[in-house]
Design a protein around this motif. Structure first.
Motif, PDB file in Angstrom:
ATOM      1  N   SER A 269      46.806   5.767 -29.434  1.00 12.49           N
ATOM      2  CA  SER A 269      47.195   4.368 -29.480  1.00 12.49           C
ATOM      3  C   SER A 269      48.525   4.056 -28.819  1.00 12.49           C
ATOM      4  O   SER A 269      49.063   2.975 -29.003  1.00 12.49           O
ATOM      5  CB  SER A 269      47.241   3.915 -30.935  1.00 12.49           C
ATOM      6  OG  SER A 269      48.068   4.787 -31.669  1.00 12.49           O
TER       7      SER A 269
ATOM      8  N   PRO B 260      45.610   2.848 -25.119  1.00 12.79           N
ATOM      9  CA  PRO B 260      45.853   2.006 -26.297  1.00 12.79           C
ATOM     10  C   PRO B 260      44.995   0.728 -26.284  1.00 12.79           C
ATOM     11  O   PRO B 260      44.584   0.254 -27.343  1.00 12.79           O
ATOM     12  CB  PRO B 260      47.348   1.672 -26.218  1.00 12.79           C
ATOM     13  CG  PRO B 260      47.795   2.065 -24.853  1.00 12.79           C
ATOM     14  CD  PRO B 260      46.852   3.130 -24.386  1.00 12.79           C
TER      15      PRO B 260
ATOM     16  N   ASN C 157      41.643   1.710 -27.457  1.00 15.19           N
ATOM     17  CA  ASN C 157      41.757   1.950 -28.888  1.00 15.19           C
ATOM     18  C   ASN C 157      41.621   0.642 -29.661  1.00 15.19           C
ATOM     19  O   ASN C 157      40.870   0.530 -30.630  1.00 15.19           O
ATOM     20  CB  ASN C 157      43.106   2.631 -29.159  1.00 15.19           C
ATOM     21  CG  ASN C 157      43.394   2.824 -30.633  1.00 15.19           C
ATOM     22  OD1 ASN C 157      43.900   1.919 -31.278  1.00 15.19           O
ATOM     23  ND2 ASN C 157      43.052   3.973 -31.186  1.00 15.19           N
TER      24      ASN C 157
END
Ligand SMILES: NC(=O)c1ccc[n+]([C@@H]2O[C@H](COP(=O)([O-])OP(=O)(O)OC[C@H]3O[C@@H](n4cnc5c(N)ncnc54)[C@H](O)[C@@H]3O)[C@@H](O)[C@H]2O)c1
Ligand SMILES: NC(=O)c1ccc[n+]([C@@H]2O[C@H](COP(=O)([O-])OP(=O)(O)OC[C@H]3O[C@@H](n4cnc5c(N)ncnc54)[C@H](O)[C@@H]3O)[C@@H](O)[C@H]2O)c1
Lengths: 552, 552
Positions: free
Chosen positions: A445, A467, A470
């Motif tokens: 992340s 990220p 994610n």
């Protein structure tokens, strides 16, 4: 409904089982926001930490967020742009209540000057990692993260423990002050060198330091004695590291582990060996150029001493404070021979989907956290990293705000715990729902080339797709809150929060989200070529999800 | 199952009603990917357009994508990182089948040199807007977008039509070559100045130009005559704009509308007035410094002439080609007195959630598009911008790849059409599912300070939260494919695709997604202070979703 609206210093998280919102999920997010401020540094200005990381754009935004959370249905989605509520859209009961994009700025405009201008114009906020995502739970994270790093050093180099080892570090300030206790909890004989007695005294008072001395011989004697007795120790030496470290070397003393958490900025942080704290402070105003030159020299001396220990067998690493970059600027060409803590000690954990998972008792009742503690000790083997931490945390961590616990758990383990907790909420063993979240510094992340993703095996340090993926995955798999944060031009991070409300239907969502979240972290590291991650992805069946395709 | 795998030049989109995947949603995404390549510029290298914008990381990735799409269930989610498939996670049947983050790079590393290095290392792709998101449908978009701009000019300044107006522009190349036909379709007497006869001939052959001349007097006569007769015209004058425009001014001829789509780069694109195309090409090798100096002078002359027309009442605007920046670099201090087409003509549409919506007949049968055409003419009033376009498109747009149509529809209208289409798919009036998508250049889905978000009223040009929120919202509300694209350091954009498969349950998702997507665009513009957007947000009830909060 009577909403107790509190502002500024007065914000306290709601507690107990009475709801101000239409459901526990909404109530949970509201309490997390309030708890964020309850733990904040300057709540009057909505500042949570780092002097600039804010929880909302302004008080008007805060009020509208509260008003929205208390009225929205669970099949709606609140859209937050850099701390400002923008609208509520029809959603699904199994997708996020809140989606956030905070501080994201187009690359060419994301430098500090331009970012600050947009902030001054009221168009963005600096979100930090957890601040604007309503996930900050106080300073427990620093102690736990530092402890986890030292434990990882112990596992990698010393057969699992730092007992009977000499740990040497510097800095006993805001974040660095967690080091003596963390070193001690990890079993080491810990010596921290700090130039400012005031800082040391504060840590003695809070129990983060056992003892202090300004006598080098005394310090060395107690440090070595504790090592020999395999006795954990947290000792602060009031002195300048740029003087102490070379002197230790001269005396032939080599620590087993050496790091540093001073603030090595030559103008704003580092005290040169020649000056007292007061003298350095005065020179900052009167002759900054001279201070800069002196501090640069000392930083170079400090790092050279560390490199010297390294050459004599010590385990040395940079601890997130840019010591190497400053030392290189000061002329230490080979500064980057030393590697960083993420690269060496945290990344192997990330490869297994392990990271700073956390859970918050929305009841406000510490007993709920103790109940979860017991579930963990029951569920995970006694040599699982989390087990020793839970025992230590119970003794050493004071709750601030809503009772909460941090614990590093990996792929599969997070969802396992969450399902147990959800059951316990359902059957009343836990008095109210528990919110699960994590730091943005987690397995899949963060993209921060100067820290979290420094020196990736495949050179993918600056790839920010991860990220973002994610967050998209957590969004589609059904977290309650999802955030994507832009950290100026330096990084991108993603956060999530999901609530175990005891509803049996929630179990499926908890499983999906809390497996997917670390799962994509494992795959991010497997994609970068880390063997542990490749192996773990295979073990978890993650690597078989993409069919091999056709020929090549 | 027998999957016809085709690569490179041979990729053709699947057609008909036989499925290679486990459901129509997956099959639709696969056909969109194939169609993307079928329309691509250099499919052998997976390049879709702009020489670098790619559909997948490499052929191995392409194969694995195909293998995954043909085997995945509809409650799974394929994660794509810059054109490479990373994993398939458990999802929900009402959230995306595919989530993508393509080309996103941390700000300080997003400059062209660094981006290219990461691309060379095989870690990222330049995604363009639609290329890496499998949404490109051929060049129809350029014609339609140019037409829409000219129509918007007509509505804003000339009572709704360019009939009887003089439209003057330059450039008849790759994209600019859409101008003569677009101007003619918008009703104007259109004169396009192009220095290269080869380019003009190509456009005459494709029907984008009616006639050509290299005689200025002749051109002027025909141009003015068509104006006087209110006769639409698409006439190309082979000459240099830096010479023609000042000469027109000298003769006292002022166009009603003037713009430009040459490629004003002084080294790579713009032909100086002193040189022929061949001479300019030669000088590029032999004396680039001299070419640069000459081209700069001509660009300055060109823009000064446009500003002169503007001062004499012409409607003038930059058309996305950086003419002003180049002219300023060449010494025209007041170049930016002229504003850009997005700022002036597209943004008012964005404020209403209007943008380049598109739909693709997955059957491959043109009749399905004609059926949708008829539904539009039935559903939207005859003075709705889309109605005249649909009539013109039917006559002038040749299908390439899967039959598809672009049409600018706004908030509420997109979902209205999609629900009608979904019904028609269900009852067999349309032979197979229809995919809905749009350009990333849409109301709430782009942050590009040099184009789409130039000169925002509140200065929020570089705020990248908006496209990210757009994607998160589309993800939670249930699009079939969601993508976030990083465009080097210059921009961030977001795309979505959703399939009307005729399933009654899909209706709810189509409504939620296709309202939310333009809805957040309306709110983005309302937040920036545009009156039309504020008014529209009120009309659509979007502005009441956030309760006012408490006191101030
Ligand atoms: N996870 C991480 O990456 C992580 C965690 C904690 C801290 N850090 C980094 O560590 C640094 C310190 O953070 P902080 O909040 O503790 O800062 P701080 O300024 O509060 O503390 C630094 C301390 O170093 C002392 N110091 C300065 N010069 C010295 C010298 N020559 N000898 C001995 N002591 C000296 C100062 O008196 C001060 O108490 C920061 O750069 C921070 O980013 C990183
Ligand atoms: N929506 C948009 O923003 C949008 C749409 C289309 C094009 N554009 C921009 O327009 C520009 C042109 O795109 P293109 O694909 O057509 O490029 P291109 O190079 O294919 O065409 C440019 C044409 O200009 C001609 N030209 C050069 N100098 C001239 C001069 N002095 N006088 C007359 N003609 C001259 C060239 O011969 C060429 O045919 C690009 O910068 C593109 O980004 C923007």
């Amino acid at each position: 409904m009577n909403i107790p609206v509190r502002r500024g210093k007065d914000v306290k998280a709601g507690r107990g089982t009475a709801l101000r919102c239409k459901g526990w999920r909404q109530e949970a997010i509201l309490r997390m926001l309030e708890n964020n401020l309850e733990n904040g540094e300057a709540p009057d200005n909505l500042v949570i930490y780092m002097s600039i990381a804010r929880a909302a754009r302004d008080w008007k935004s805060f009020d509208r967020i509260v008003a929205t959370l208390t009225t929205m249905r669970e099949d709606q989605t609140l859209v937050m742009q850099s701390g400002k509520p923008i609208g509520v859209f029809p959603g699904q009961a199994t997708t996020p209540l809140v989606i956030m994009a905070n501080g994201n700025i187009v690359g060419d405009w994301s430098g500090e000057e331009s970012r600050r201008k947009l902030d001054d114009m009221g168009l963005t906020v600096y979100p930090g990692m957890t601040a604007a995502a309503w996930q900050y739970i106080g300073s427990q994270g620093i102690l736990q993260g530092t402890y986890e790093t030292f434990m990882s050093v112990g596992r990698q180099h010393f057969g699992g423990t730092l007992a009977g080892r000499l740990l040497l570090t510097s800095g006993c300030g805001g974040m660095s002050g967690a080091q003596p206790l963390a070193g001690k909890l990890a079993g080491a004989s810990t010596l921290v060198v700090e130039v400012d007695q005031v800082r040391i005294d504060r840590r003695i008072a809070s129990g983060y330091c056992d003892a202090t001395t300004d006598d080098l011989d005394d310090a060395i004697a107690r440090w070595l004695a504790a090592r020999d007795a395999r006795q954990p120790l947290a000792l602060a030496l009031c002195a300048n590291s740029a003087a102490v470290l070379p002197e230790l070397a001269r005396r032939g003393i080599v620590p087993d582990v050496v790091t540093d958490q001073t603030y090595p900025d030559p103008l704003k942080g580092y005290v040169p060996a020649e000056l007292s704290v007061a003298q350095a402070r005065a020179m900052r105003q009167e002759d900054p150029a001279k201070l800069m030159a002196l501090a640069r020299q000392s930083v170079a001396t400090h790092l050279r001493a560390i490199l010297g220990f390294m050459d004599r067998g010590a385990i040395a690493f940079e601890y997130g404070n840019s010591l190497r970059a400053e030392a290189r600027a000061a002329g230490v060409e080979d500064a980057f021979r030393m590697r960083s803590f993420v690269d060496l000690y945290i990344r192997p954990l990330f490869c297994q989907g392990m990271g700073p998972f956390r859970w918050i008792a929305l009841s406000g009742d510490p007993q709920d956290i103790y109940t979860v503690d017991d579930m963990i000790l029951d569920t995970f083997s006694s040599n699982h990293p989390i087990s020793s931490w839970i025992r230590l945390a119970r003794e050493h961590v004071k709750f601030t705000g809503l009772p909460a616990r941090i614990g590093w758990l990996g792929y599969g383990e997070r969802s396992r715990l969450a399902l147990l907790v959800n059951e316990a909420v359902a059957n009343g063993k836990i008095s109210a729902p528990i919110a699960f979240t994590r730091d943005h510094l987690d397995s899949g992340s963060a993209a921060l080339p100067h820290r979290e993703t420094e020196n990736m095996k495949d050179g993918s340090d600056a790839i920010a797709d991860w990220p973002i993926l994610n967050a998209l995955l957590n969004c589609s798999s059904g977290a309650d809150l999802v955030a994507i944060h832009g950290l100026g031009g330096r990084g991108v991070s993603a956060g999530l929060t999901i609530v175990a409300d005891g509803n049996p239907d929630t179990a499926e969502r908890l499983k999906r989200v809390l497996d997917g979240d670390p799962g994509i972290g494992v795959l991010r590291h497997a994609d970068a070529g880390y063997d542990i991650a490749i192996e773990q992805a295979g073990r978890f069946g993650l690597s078989e999800t993409i069919p091999p395709g056709l020929s090549e």
